[in-house]
Motif scaffolding. Structure first.
Motif, PDB file in Angstrom:
ATOM      1  N   ALA A  92      -4.835  -1.599   4.634  1.00  0.00           N
ATOM      2  CA  ALA A  92      -4.305  -0.431   3.929  1.00  0.00           C
ATOM      3  C   ALA A  92      -4.591   0.851   4.705  1.00  0.00           C
ATOM      4  O   ALA A  92      -3.738   1.736   4.820  1.00  0.00           O
ATOM      5  CB  ALA A  92      -4.911  -0.356   2.522  1.00  0.00           C
ATOM      6  N   PHE A  93      -5.796   0.956   5.280  1.00  0.00           N
ATOM      7  CA  PHE A  93      -6.133   2.157   6.038  1.00  0.00           C
ATOM      8  C   PHE A  93      -5.405   2.211   7.383  1.00  0.00           C
ATOM      9  O   PHE A  93      -5.097   3.299   7.889  1.00  0.00           O
ATOM     10  CB  PHE A  93      -7.642   2.266   6.254  1.00  0.00           C
ATOM     11  CG  PHE A  93      -8.301   3.283   5.357  1.00  0.00           C
ATOM     12  CD1 PHE A  93      -8.004   4.626   5.481  1.00  0.00           C
ATOM     13  CD2 PHE A  93      -9.199   2.897   4.382  1.00  0.00           C
ATOM     14  CE1 PHE A  93      -8.589   5.573   4.649  1.00  0.00           C
ATOM     15  CE2 PHE A  93      -9.798   3.824   3.549  1.00  0.00           C
ATOM     16  CZ  PHE A  93      -9.485   5.174   3.680  1.00  0.00           C
TER      17      PHE A  93
ATOM     18  N   THR B   6     -10.970   2.662  -4.766  1.00  0.00           N
ATOM     19  CA  THR B   6     -11.174   1.730  -3.649  1.00  0.00           C
ATOM     20  C   THR B   6     -12.111   0.574  -3.984  1.00  0.00           C
ATOM     21  O   THR B   6     -12.124  -0.424  -3.261  1.00  0.00           O
ATOM     22  CB  THR B   6     -11.751   2.471  -2.434  1.00  0.00           C
ATOM     23  OG1 THR B   6     -13.031   3.020  -2.777  1.00  0.00           O
ATOM     24  CG2 THR B   6     -10.836   3.601  -1.993  1.00  0.00           C
TER      25      THR B   6
ATOM     26  N   VAL C 246      -8.758  -3.733   2.609  1.00  0.00           N
ATOM     27  CA  VAL C 246      -8.942  -2.304   2.777  1.00  0.00           C
ATOM     28  C   VAL C 246      -8.586  -1.864   4.190  1.00  0.00           C
ATOM     29  O   VAL C 246      -7.960  -0.827   4.396  1.00  0.00           O
ATOM     30  CB  VAL C 246     -10.406  -1.919   2.454  1.00  0.00           C
ATOM     31  CG1 VAL C 246     -10.639  -0.438   2.722  1.00  0.00           C
ATOM     32  CG2 VAL C 246     -10.741  -2.252   1.010  1.00  0.00           C
TER      33      VAL C 246
ATOM     34  N   PHE D  86      -2.688   4.977   1.123  1.00  0.00           N
ATOM     35  CA  PHE D  86      -3.769   3.991   1.036  1.00  0.00           C
ATOM     36  C   PHE D  86      -4.051   3.601  -0.408  1.00  0.00           C
ATOM     37  O   PHE D  86      -4.153   2.415  -0.741  1.00  0.00           O
ATOM     38  CB  PHE D  86      -5.038   4.552   1.672  1.00  0.00           C
ATOM     39  CG  PHE D  86      -6.276   3.786   1.293  1.00  0.00           C
ATOM     40  CD1 PHE D  86      -6.522   2.531   1.824  1.00  0.00           C
ATOM     41  CD2 PHE D  86      -7.179   4.301   0.367  1.00  0.00           C
ATOM     42  CE1 PHE D  86      -7.643   1.807   1.463  1.00  0.00           C
ATOM     43  CE2 PHE D  86      -8.305   3.592  -0.003  1.00  0.00           C
ATOM     44  CZ  PHE D  86      -8.538   2.339   0.547  1.00  0.00           C
TER      45      PHE D  86
ATOM     46  N   TYR E 192      -8.687  -7.283  -4.432  1.00  0.00           N
ATOM     47  CA  TYR E 192      -9.002  -7.601  -3.040  1.00  0.00           C
ATOM     48  C   TYR E 192      -7.832  -8.311  -2.368  1.00  0.00           C
ATOM     49  O   TYR E 192      -7.969  -8.858  -1.279  1.00  0.00           O
ATOM     50  CB  TYR E 192     -10.273  -8.448  -2.981  1.00  0.00           C
ATOM     51  CG  TYR E 192     -11.492  -7.666  -3.412  1.00  0.00           C
ATOM     52  CD1 TYR E 192     -12.204  -6.895  -2.518  1.00  0.00           C
ATOM     53  CD2 TYR E 192     -11.893  -7.661  -4.748  1.00  0.00           C
ATOM     54  CE1 TYR E 192     -13.296  -6.142  -2.918  1.00  0.00           C
ATOM     55  CE2 TYR E 192     -12.978  -6.918  -5.162  1.00  0.00           C
ATOM     56  CZ  TYR E 192     -13.676  -6.169  -4.241  1.00  0.00           C
ATOM     57  OH  TYR E 192     -14.756  -5.420  -4.652  1.00  0.00           O
TER      58      TYR E 192
ATOM     59  N   ILE F 194     -16.959   3.023   1.408  1.00  0.00           N
ATOM     60  CA  ILE F 194     -15.697   3.661   1.786  1.00  0.00           C
ATOM     61  C   ILE F 194     -15.549   4.993   1.065  1.00  0.00           C
ATOM     62  O   ILE F 194     -15.083   5.984   1.639  1.00  0.00           O
ATOM     63  CB  ILE F 194     -14.509   2.747   1.452  1.00  0.00           C
ATOM     64  CG1 ILE F 194     -14.573   1.473   2.301  1.00  0.00           C
ATOM     65  CG2 ILE F 194     -13.173   3.463   1.693  1.00  0.00           C
ATOM     66  CD1 ILE F 194     -13.530   0.451   1.944  1.00  0.00           C
TER      67      ILE F 194
ATOM     68  N   PHE G 210      -3.597  -0.072  -1.997  1.00  0.00           N
ATOM     69  CA  PHE G 210      -4.784  -0.806  -2.428  1.00  0.00           C
ATOM     70  C   PHE G 210      -4.826  -0.979  -3.942  1.00  0.00           C
ATOM     71  O   PHE G 210      -4.965  -2.094  -4.455  1.00  0.00           O
ATOM     72  CB  PHE G 210      -6.040  -0.077  -1.945  1.00  0.00           C
ATOM     73  CG  PHE G 210      -7.310  -0.836  -2.207  1.00  0.00           C
ATOM     74  CD1 PHE G 210      -7.703  -1.858  -1.360  1.00  0.00           C
ATOM     75  CD2 PHE G 210      -8.120  -0.536  -3.289  1.00  0.00           C
ATOM     76  CE1 PHE G 210      -8.871  -2.566  -1.594  1.00  0.00           C
ATOM     77  CE2 PHE G 210      -9.287  -1.233  -3.535  1.00  0.00           C
ATOM     78  CZ  PHE G 210      -9.662  -2.251  -2.683  1.00  0.00           C
TER      79      PHE G 210
ATOM     80  N   ASN H  37     -15.175   0.398  -3.549  1.00  0.00           N
ATOM     81  CA  ASN H  37     -16.132   0.221  -2.448  1.00  0.00           C
ATOM     82  C   ASN H  37     -16.877   1.534  -2.258  1.00  0.00           C
ATOM     83  O   ASN H  37     -16.283   2.528  -1.818  1.00  0.00           O
ATOM     84  CB  ASN H  37     -15.393  -0.183  -1.167  1.00  0.00           C
ATOM     85  CG  ASN H  37     -16.353  -0.555  -0.046  1.00  0.00           C
ATOM     86  OD1 ASN H  37     -17.214   0.219   0.329  1.00  0.00           O
ATOM     87  ND2 ASN H  37     -16.191  -1.754   0.483  1.00  0.00           N
TER      88      ASN H  37
ATOM     89  N   LEU I  90     -13.564  -0.268  10.079  1.00  0.00           N
ATOM     90  CA  LEU I  90     -13.042   0.528   8.976  1.00  0.00           C
ATOM     91  C   LEU I  90     -13.538   1.971   9.062  1.00  0.00           C
ATOM     92  O   LEU I  90     -12.766   2.921   8.871  1.00  0.00           O
ATOM     93  CB  LEU I  90     -13.463  -0.091   7.650  1.00  0.00           C
ATOM     94  CG  LEU I  90     -13.005   0.635   6.378  1.00  0.00           C
ATOM     95  CD1 LEU I  90     -11.483   0.665   6.313  1.00  0.00           C
ATOM     96  CD2 LEU I  90     -13.570  -0.039   5.141  1.00  0.00           C
TER      97      LEU I  90
ATOM     98  N   THR J  72     -15.171   8.428   3.075  1.00  0.00           N
ATOM     99  CA  THR J  72     -13.932   9.183   2.873  1.00  0.00           C
ATOM    100  C   THR J  72     -14.213  10.579   2.328  1.00  0.00           C
ATOM    101  O   THR J  72     -13.644  11.578   2.792  1.00  0.00           O
ATOM    102  CB  THR J  72     -12.998   8.435   1.897  1.00  0.00           C
ATOM    103  OG1 THR J  72     -12.734   7.121   2.413  1.00  0.00           O
ATOM    104  CG2 THR J  72     -11.682   9.178   1.743  1.00  0.00           C
TER     105      THR J  72
END
Length: 439
Positions: free
Chosen positions: A41-42, A340, A38, A19, A34, A345, A23, A342, A291, A349
């Motif tokens: 990628a996940f 990330t 995301v 990931f 961007y 996220i 990303f 973000n 997500l 995570t």
């Protein structure tokens, strides 16, 4: 502390590595962080996770994935996200954002405009639960103030971004607050109290610093701002209700109805508009909800395959104290956020691993939740490729890098976060009901 933690399997962490490579790698290559969605990628990372343990049936691995994604905490988080999105959308549609901004600007003296913008941004983001939304609402006003007063645009923008991050870090309806609280198993209001005590010094110092830096600018923007106070009341009601401990589902559901009634009473919304606003707000949360489900499934598979045990062993083997454990959690969520861009996220995570570490070292869940939110928020507010600075820079027409030196609050928040770990602030005492008091 549990001394029997399995050493685990480092290869089980490959999904998260894939990931990050996808990303971050695409962002470095293209210059646009961007460029690689995301979610995509996940999804690829989840495919990698399902390739492990060839001796297990694929159906068995999918069952683990689905059960992890459907964890009760995750499902509750999703419902809260949907309700928060609906409330924010309805409140905006009935003019609540504009009225809140204009009310705040109307009461500020000219020589405190920039410090005031930080305070306004804090209030709006606490009310709205979104830093990006706050920046989008305030940046055009900040640009106009800068142009009419001669205050550097980057300075004004930095104050707005700082205020937005203050509120986003504390708001009861912010996805980061919800994620941090749910992953650590603590109440929103309890996390708020601990978090607030940690970052309050940073906010006060920021206001003082901004006031001193702009004390020489006496010009007024010379503009009259119109507002309807009744449209601000739903935000105030949600904030007060949350602080009083009202159930979050009742709070947000009631907030949606309250904002809808205000909108229809003032003529800003009709029934059809209200329904569309609710639908649009929930739709805006759909990608985040999907997500979160995917992340939950991937983390579940990594844990099943020994990846979480490896990380836990790797971190705890280098931790010799409770403070070391807190710094480990802070470093973990910081690295994920930097990769990330973000903070939600990053929290989702890092949250499960942070909870495991916290349980081993008897760290109060509210302190862990605060660490997750504070350290992800401070970095999120400073990285030039994050949505906050990208949005702000795009609106005011200056480089994101130019704004960074004026991001006083995120920098001070980082200092306060580190200080809270070093000095063990705030000190928490548990009651007989296993709740805690802040001293």
């Amino acid at each position: 502390m549990n001394k029997n933690v399995s050493k685990g399997n480092p290869l089980a962490l490959l999904p998260i590595v894939v990931f990050l490579v996808l990303f971050v790698g695409s962002g470095i290559i293209t210059g646009d962080f961007y460029q690689m969605p995301v979610l995509v990628a996940f999804m690829i990372a989840s495919g990698v996770a399902l390739l492990f343990n060839r001796n297990e049936k694929f159906d068995t691995k999918m069952d683990i994935f689905c059960k992890s994604a459907g964890d009760p905490n995750i499902v509750l988080m999703l419902v809260i996200f949907l309700l928060a999105g609906a409330f924010g959308s309805v409140a905006k549609a009935m003019g609540g954002v504009d009225s809140t901004v204009n009310l705040s600007l109307s009461v500020l003296p000219p020589n405190l405009l920039v410090a005031g913008l930080f305070v306004i941004g804090s209030f709006i983001s606490i009310s709205m639960g979104t830093s990006v939304g706050t920046i989008a609402a305030l940046a055009p006003i900040g640009l106009g103030i800068a142009e009419k007063t001669g205050i550097p645009v980057a300075l004004v923008t930095g104050a707005i971004v700082g205020g937005a991050m203050f509120g986003d870090n504390l708001s009861m309806i912010s996805d980061t607050t919800i994620a941090a609280s749910r992953t650590q198993g603590c109440d929103l209001k309890d996390k708020f109290k601990v978090n607030f005590l940690i970052v309050l010094p940073a906010a006060i110092l920021t206001v003082i610093l901004l006031a001193v830096m702009t004390s020489g600018y006496k010009g007024s923007a010379g503009q009259t701002y119109s507002y309807e106070f009744i449209k601000v009341v739903p935000y105030i009601a949600v904030l007060v209700g949350a602080l009083c401990g009202v159930n979050v589902f009742v709070l947000l559901g009631g907030g949606i109805l309250f904002a809808g009634v205000v909108g229809m009473t003032t003529g800003s919304l009709d029934l059809s508009g209200l329904i569309q606003a609710v639908s649009g707000g929930m739709a805006g949360m759909q990608e985040l909800c999907i997500l979160v489900l995917i992340v939950g499934g991937v983390v579940g598979l990594m844990k099943h395959n020994g990846g979480i045990d490896f990380l836990l062993n790797f971190i705890t083997s280098r931790i010799n104290s409770k403070k070391g454990a807190e710094f480990g959690i802070a470093a973990l969520v910081s690295v994920v956020d930097l990769c990330t861009a973000n903070n939600t996220i990053a929290i989702v995570t890092a949250g499960p691993l942070a909870k495991d570490i916290a349980e081993q070292y008897d760290i109060d869940p509210r302190k862990t939740a605060s660490i997750l939110d504070i350290f992800s928020a401070c970095w999120q507010g400073m990285i030039p490729y994050g949505a906050q600075l990208v949005t702000a820079a795009g609106i005011v027409g200056v480089s994101a890098v130019e704004i960074i030196k004026y991001l006083h609050y995120p920098m001070l928040m980082l200092v306060c976060g580190i200080g809270s770990i070093i000095f063990g602030i705030p000190r928490l005492k548990k009651t007989k009901e296993n709740t805690s008091k802040v001293s």
